[in-house]
Scaffold this motif. Sequence first.
Motif, PDB file in Angstrom:
ATOM      1  N   ARG A 236       0.983  -1.118  -0.091  1.00 51.67           N
ATOM      2  CA  ARG A 236       0.076   0.110   0.055  1.00 51.67           C
ATOM      3  C   ARG A 236       0.793   1.443  -0.016  1.00 51.67           C
ATOM      4  NH1 ARG A 236      -2.999   0.607  -2.365  1.00 51.67           N
ATOM      5  NH2 ARG A 236      -4.460   2.158  -1.179  1.00 51.67           N
ATOM      6  N   HIS A 237       2.063   1.432   0.541  1.00 51.85           N
ATOM      7  CA  HIS A 237       2.856   2.330   0.680  1.00 51.85           C
ATOM      8  C   HIS A 237       3.500   2.704  -0.761  1.00 51.85           C
ATOM      9  CE1 HIS A 237       6.969   4.554   1.605  1.00 51.85           C
ATOM     10  NE2 HIS A 237       5.879   5.218   2.315  1.00 51.85           N
ATOM     11  N   SER A 238       3.505   1.316  -1.650  1.00 49.04           N
ATOM     12  CA  SER A 238       4.051   1.721  -2.874  1.00 49.04           C
ATOM     13  C   SER A 238       3.019   1.990  -3.958  1.00 49.04           C
ATOM     14  CB  SER A 238       4.689   0.370  -3.161  1.00 49.04           C
ATOM     15  OG  SER A 238       5.834   0.259  -2.369  1.00 49.04           O
ATOM     16  N   GLY A 239       1.789   2.105  -3.246  1.00 51.82           N
ATOM     17  CA  GLY A 239       0.612   2.367  -4.325  1.00 51.82           C
ATOM     18  C   GLY A 239      -0.039   1.089  -4.979  1.00 51.82           C
ATOM     19  N   VAL A 240       0.268   0.034  -4.538  1.00 51.40           N
ATOM     20  CA  VAL A 240      -0.167  -1.343  -5.055  1.00 51.40           C
ATOM     21  C   VAL A 240      -1.496  -1.737  -4.476  1.00 51.40           C
ATOM     22  CG1 VAL A 240       0.358  -3.782  -5.518  1.00 51.40           C
ATOM     23  CG2 VAL A 240       1.967  -1.987  -5.729  1.00 51.40           C
ATOM     24  N   ARG A 241      -2.612  -2.377  -5.137  1.00 50.83           N
ATOM     25  CA  ARG A 241      -3.770  -2.600  -4.766  1.00 50.83           C
ATOM     26  C   ARG A 241      -3.525  -3.942  -4.327  1.00 50.83           C
ATOM     27  NH1 ARG A 241      -7.480  -2.741  -9.835  1.00 50.83           N
ATOM     28  NH2 ARG A 241      -9.209  -3.254  -8.177  1.00 50.83           N
ATOM     29  N   VAL A 242      -4.519  -4.251  -3.069  1.00 55.13           N
ATOM     30  CA  VAL A 242      -4.098  -5.655  -2.601  1.00 55.13           C
ATOM     31  C   VAL A 242      -5.316  -6.341  -2.131  1.00 55.13           C
ATOM     32  CG1 VAL A 242      -3.339  -6.666  -0.023  1.00 55.13           C
ATOM     33  CG2 VAL A 242      -2.097  -4.671  -1.353  1.00 55.13           C
ATOM     34  N   LEU A 243      -5.314  -7.861  -2.629  1.00 54.83           N
ATOM     35  CA  LEU A 243      -6.264  -8.759  -2.005  1.00 54.83           C
ATOM     36  C   LEU A 243      -5.487  -9.745  -1.349  1.00 54.83           C
ATOM     37  CD1 LEU A 243      -8.988  -9.864  -2.408  1.00 54.83           C
ATOM     38  CD2 LEU A 243      -8.172 -11.323  -4.253  1.00 54.83           C
ATOM     39  N   ALA A 244      -5.910 -10.123  -0.113  1.00 51.07           N
ATOM     40  CA  ALA A 244      -5.469 -11.101   0.917  1.00 51.07           C
ATOM     41  C   ALA A 244      -6.264 -12.331   0.780  1.00 51.07           C
ATOM     42  CB  ALA A 244      -5.085 -10.603   2.013  1.00 51.07           C
ATOM     43  N   ILE A 245      -5.841 -13.360   0.848  1.00 49.21           N
ATOM     44  CA  ILE A 245      -6.677 -14.601   0.837  1.00 49.21           C
ATOM     45  C   ILE A 245      -6.109 -15.633   1.847  1.00 49.21           C
ATOM     46  CG2 ILE A 245      -7.720 -16.688  -0.038  1.00 49.21           C
ATOM     47  CD1 ILE A 245      -7.600 -14.993  -2.635  1.00 49.21           C
ATOM     48  N   SER A 246      -6.554 -16.033   2.996  1.00 48.60           N
ATOM     49  CA  SER A 246      -6.282 -17.071   4.128  1.00 48.60           C
ATOM     50  C   SER A 246      -7.020 -18.188   3.711  1.00 48.60           C
ATOM     51  CB  SER A 246      -6.569 -16.333   5.437  1.00 48.60           C
ATOM     52  OG  SER A 246      -5.837 -15.260   5.757  1.00 48.60           O
TER      53      SER A 246
END
Length: 313
Positions: A236-246
Amino acid sequence: MAITIESIRDAVGGLKALLPEDFRPEIGIIGGSGLSALEEAVEEPRWEVPYGKIKGFPVSTVSGHAGKLVFGHVGNEKTPTVMMAGRAHYYEGHELQTATFPIRVLALLGMKILIVTNAAGGLNSTYKVGDVVVLHDHINFAGLSGVNPLRGPNLDDFGPRFIALSDAYDLELRRAAHLAWKDISKEKLRQMAMHEGVYAFVGGPNYETRAECRMLSMLGADLVGMSTVPEIIVARHSGVRVLAISLVTNVAVMDPGPRGDAILLAETDETELSEMLKEGEANHEDVLEASRHAAQEIKALIVRIVEVEASKR
């Protein structure tokens, strides 16, 4: 090693020299414990680079983490993708700035979306082993005490000194994940369920005590694990969108357990006492086995999500 923009650019330059000139990954995928089989989603032609050959990359020492970058294409749209087959963890002795160095490198290489996977302990009583959980928030226990990958001089080329994380988990990507799961579930009857939840990041490497699990649950955590959150912060600090799956690979032991003063008068031998305490005990071998069993399901989910995102271009 101090993380600087120069060291990141140096690693990016080394990777570019190993890849076709026009190949720039748009999607990044991190394979969690036992989920390195996700690399099967990356189609030929592909290029593999061991972490040890990339200047500045931390090398994982944990079983179930292959320790290499796999470059190639994913899905019908042949989306340029890079997969991290395994990751480095804080508990291995890596500083978080070092453990998250690959995220900086991949962001500078062109990554726009990061899909993070992990194996986690289920705290929510409705979760079962094998269930999939899309994260919508986290509790960063290490970060609250100052152990944060953004600690130290700010890398202004990536983002500001202070970043908000209230939007860390991209809503559009989460919606795409649920729609993709619903779609692929029509094709195959499955017992795995998908949820949304909150992930608690702890330092490890020991699994949590019963009291710690109850505390985490009371604070609102649905899952607990030893990774993911530092990578999300840096992404997020790098401007990248994130999806996290556990992937729920074990159910946390929440029951307080037997009390010593409750069994002093009982005719119970040492073996029986030991078995009482070991009931539900987590171990890494079971985590890896659960991950291997679910890897194909998660692979299908990720491929479908990438295809949905690619169709928007």
